[in-house]
Enzyme design. Structure first.
Site, PDB file in Angstrom:
ATOM      1  N   THR A   6       0.827  -1.205   0.000  1.00  0.00           N
ATOM      2  CA  THR A   6       0.000   0.000   0.000  1.00  0.00           C
ATOM      3  C   THR A   6       0.862   1.255   0.000  1.00  0.00           C
ATOM      4  O   THR A   6       2.079   1.183  -0.042  1.00  0.00           O
ATOM      5  CB  THR A   6      -0.892  -0.048   1.257  1.00  0.00           C
ATOM      6  OG1 THR A   6      -1.936   0.853   1.105  1.00  0.00           O
ATOM      7  CG2 THR A   6      -0.108   0.248   2.501  1.00  0.00           C
ATOM      8  N   LYS A  38      -5.661   0.623   6.864  1.00  0.00           N
ATOM      9  CA  LYS A  38      -4.286   0.387   7.303  1.00  0.00           C
ATOM     10  C   LYS A  38      -3.744   1.517   8.160  1.00  0.00           C
ATOM     11  O   LYS A  38      -2.548   1.595   8.390  1.00  0.00           O
ATOM     12  CB  LYS A  38      -3.403   0.179   6.075  1.00  0.00           C
ATOM     13  CG  LYS A  38      -3.875  -0.992   5.226  1.00  0.00           C
ATOM     14  CD  LYS A  38      -3.191  -1.015   3.909  1.00  0.00           C
ATOM     15  CE  LYS A  38      -3.890  -2.004   2.993  1.00  0.00           C
ATOM     16  NZ  LYS A  38      -3.393  -1.904   1.637  1.00  0.00           N
ATOM     17  N   GLY A  50       0.266   4.099  10.482  1.00  0.00           N
ATOM     18  CA  GLY A  50      -0.135   3.311   9.328  1.00  0.00           C
ATOM     19  C   GLY A  50       0.952   2.299   9.018  1.00  0.00           C
ATOM     20  O   GLY A  50       2.109   2.481   9.397  1.00  0.00           O
ATOM     21  N   SER A 129       4.635   1.053  -1.622  1.00  0.00           N
ATOM     22  CA  SER A 129       4.972   1.018  -3.042  1.00  0.00           C
ATOM     23  C   SER A 129       4.858   2.370  -3.724  1.00  0.00           C
ATOM     24  O   SER A 129       5.643   2.689  -4.604  1.00  0.00           O
ATOM     25  CB  SER A 129       4.080   0.010  -3.771  1.00  0.00           C
ATOM     26  OG  SER A 129       4.358  -1.294  -3.318  1.00  0.00           O
TER      27      SER A 129
END
Length: 177
Positions: A6, A38, A50, A129
């Site tokens: 994520t 998240k 997070g 990412s």
């Protein structure tokens, strides 16, 4: 460490801090969920965080961080250092594949399993990412606009989702006003 994960972004202006993340969960090349959450609040709402990486590992690290926050009276800096020490030296924790981004009114920290406790410069930090795209957008918006942290996080994550295939636009936020 680079996993297909994520994107989590934290932006601060003064004591106003916003942390946001997208909701995409992938398994290999397939999207298996688009609305995962998240990001979360900890320490009676004084800390937000997070994770990027494995969901189970991220949740386990959140639980450990919450325990450290209780142990050290809500002091994020101390709890982060102690978690990083445990994470690096404990045989089971060392195998966890996740990164954490956590913040309170004063500090933002990026935590990793290699013992990193990094307080980023520039009012913004990102993991996952799409971190490079989200961070670049957030820094540009911080420098060139008077937008509040929430608007910056939202716009930067949307831009990251246009670039990173592991990031979507189903966003969730936590905030310390």
């Amino acid at each position: 460490m680079r996993w297909h994960a994520t994107t989590i972004l934290c932006v601060r202006r003064g004591e106003h801090v916003v942390l946001g993340g997208d909701g995409q969960v992938t398994l290999g090349a397939s999207i298996i969920k688009s609305s995962a959450r998240k990001v979360r609040r900890m320490a009676d709402g004084r800390v937000i965080g997070g994770f990027a990486g494995s969901a189970a590992d991220g949740m386990a690290l959140f639980e450990r961080l919450e325990a450290k926050l209780r142990e050290y009276g809500g002091q994020l800096a101390r709890a982060a250092v102690e978690l990083a020490k445990d994470w690096r030296t404990d045989r089971a924790l060392r195998r966890l594949e996740a990164l954490l981004l956590v913040a309170d009114r004063e500090h933002t920290f990026l935590l990793s399993g290699t013992g990193d406790v990094i307080e980023p410069d520039g009012g913004a930090a990102a993991i996952g990412s799409g971190a490079a795209a989200a961070l670049a957008a957030a820094r540009a918006l911080l420098q060139a606009t008077d937008l509040g942290p929430r608007a910056i996080v939202e716009r930067a994550l949307q831009l990251a989702a246009e670039i990173c295939i592991y990031t979507n636009t189903q966003l969730s936020f936590e905030e310390i006003p």
